[in-house]
Write a protein that holds these residues in place. Sequence first.
Motif, mmCIF file in Angstrom:
data_model
loop_
_atom_site.group_PDB
_atom_site.id
_atom_site.type_symbol
_atom_site.label_atom_id
_atom_site.label_comp_id
_atom_site.label_asym_id
_atom_site.label_seq_id
_atom_site.Cartn_x
_atom_site.Cartn_y
_atom_site.Cartn_z
ATOM 1 N N VAL A 96 0.839 -1.199 0.000
ATOM 2 C CA VAL A 96 0.000 0.000 0.000
ATOM 3 C C VAL A 96 0.873 1.247 0.000
ATOM 4 O O VAL A 96 0.617 2.208 -0.734
ATOM 5 N N LYS A 97 1.913 1.268 0.815
ATOM 6 C CA LYS A 97 2.786 2.442 0.883
ATOM 7 C C LYS A 97 3.559 2.656 -0.416
ATOM 8 O O LYS A 97 3.890 3.790 -0.761
ATOM 9 N N GLN A 98 3.815 1.578 -1.136
ATOM 10 C CA GLN A 98 4.437 1.741 -2.446
ATOM 11 C C GLN A 98 3.455 2.322 -3.451
ATOM 12 O O GLN A 98 3.818 3.152 -4.286
ATOM 13 N N ALA A 99 2.189 1.901 -3.351
ATOM 14 C CA ALA A 99 1.174 2.403 -4.284
ATOM 15 C C ALA A 99 0.754 3.825 -3.947
ATOM 16 O O ALA A 99 0.356 4.590 -4.831
ATOM 17 N N ALA A 122 -2.152 1.132 9.073
ATOM 18 C CA ALA A 122 -2.447 -0.043 9.893
ATOM 19 C C ALA A 122 -3.905 -0.431 9.707
ATOM 20 O O ALA A 122 -4.792 0.413 9.886
ATOM 21 N N PRO A 123 -4.188 -1.691 9.342
ATOM 22 C CA PRO A 123 -5.579 -2.152 9.290
ATOM 23 C C PRO A 123 -6.069 -2.493 10.688
ATOM 24 O O PRO A 123 -5.276 -2.708 11.614
ATOM 25 N N ARG A 179 -8.206 5.617 -1.479
ATOM 26 C CA ARG A 179 -9.536 5.076 -1.757
ATOM 27 C C ARG A 179 -9.550 4.321 -3.089
ATOM 28 O O ARG A 179 -10.147 3.240 -3.187
ATOM 29 N N ASP A 180 -8.904 4.882 -4.109
ATOM 30 C CA ASP A 180 -8.845 4.195 -5.407
ATOM 31 C C ASP A 180 -8.083 2.879 -5.313
ATOM 32 O O ASP A 180 -8.397 1.924 -6.036
ATOM 33 N N TYR A 181 -7.092 2.809 -4.431
ATOM 34 C CA TYR A 181 -6.340 1.564 -4.261
ATOM 35 C C TYR A 181 -7.169 0.508 -3.540
ATOM 36 O O TYR A 181 -7.126 -0.686 -3.880
ATOM 37 N N LEU A 182 -7.934 0.933 -2.527
ATOM 38 C CA LEU A 182 -8.677 -0.032 -1.710
ATOM 39 C C LEU A 182 -9.957 -0.518 -2.384
ATOM 40 O O LEU A 182 -10.426 -1.628 -2.078
#
Length: 402
Positions: free
Chosen positions: A95-98, A106-107, A245-248
């Motif tokens: 996620v941090k790369q994207a 953190a989830p 948001r677009d990534y998730l």
Amino acid sequence: MPDAQPHRYGPSLRQTLSDPLSSLRLLGRRALLALLGIAAGCAAVVALLNIGHNAAHEAIRTFKGLGSEVMVGSFTATPGTVTRPAPATLDTQHVKQAVPGLREIAPAILYSATVRAAGQAYPLSVIGTSHELEGVLGLRLRHGRFLSPYDQQSTYAVLGAQAARALNVGSVSNQGPVAIEGYLFEIIGILADHGHNPLIPIPVDEAILLPIEGMRRITPTPEITSIIARGRQSERLAEDAETLRDYLAPKAPGHTVQVQIPQQLLDGLERQARTFSYLLLGLASISLLVGGVGIMNVMVMNVSERRQEIGIRMAIGARPRDIASLFLLEAMALAVVGALAGALLGVAAAWMFVRLSGWSFSLSMTSLPLGIASSLLSTLFFGLHPARSAANLQPVTALRDD
């Protein structure tokens, strides 16, 4: 030879200013009471505006202190669609790369369960999360350590401050395991009091924290309920939230993904603060109306008692506008002194209230001009009728009065 400059008809400027002051000195206590009414109205406006300003400033400052760079994501099932469960885990490094604008993420899976310790049962919140939650929320430890990247398959747990008090756990050295849904977990850390954060949807103080991979031991279908992230730059928080948001969104088909940032909440608070200030201003205006009515009563009685004086002034050449100006200036003199005194009194009252409330005081730059201007306008409005009544008197009728 005629003068090049004809003489100006009417009272001089000095006489125009000195006459109202002399008349007010003769009024004595009556003028003082009218002045106090204006001062109280102006003080109410200034004090309430400053109190509202400082209350809003304190609320916004508190929310900013809770994390101005934090963003919170959530998955909401779309009604009427057949959906798969939300993700049970999240590859935070990917996620941090994207989303390069994220510093930490953190989830969190929130679950309610009964925790058994020392033969007693306690209902607590269970949070499945990753080791990065410590950095995202700025958690501090009172004993032991927090979860690490190597605890993914372990049965370790960290207690929130209030959860530790509920379980009567003072330290981790001699503490036995606790049971959650039939599984034993070893307490490796106890958090210090973190406090309630309205931006964060997980009760850290009242919860027991587990590695997110271990939530399958507690529930057969774990689903991430929240994703908490901290951005690198608060100026780019809105863009980073949209990218996140677009990534998730593809990770949870059939779910609506929302990512909220504190600025949205702060904007709402500022709108509410403005509405609150308008309400306080409306309440304070009632005091100004009372003070204006007091001015009008004083001026009406003043005109009634000085009818002969008005008749004499008109008989020797005073024009109706000179008479009207005399009484208006008397009212405005009361208003100016009362407004200045009220402004100082209002600032002092607001300062005292703010200090007693434990806030830091800041002066509302609009309160003083608004309070003084509204006092003057109120006095001008309520002083017009007595001034016009005095100007419309007939000299013969006025001179006949005893």
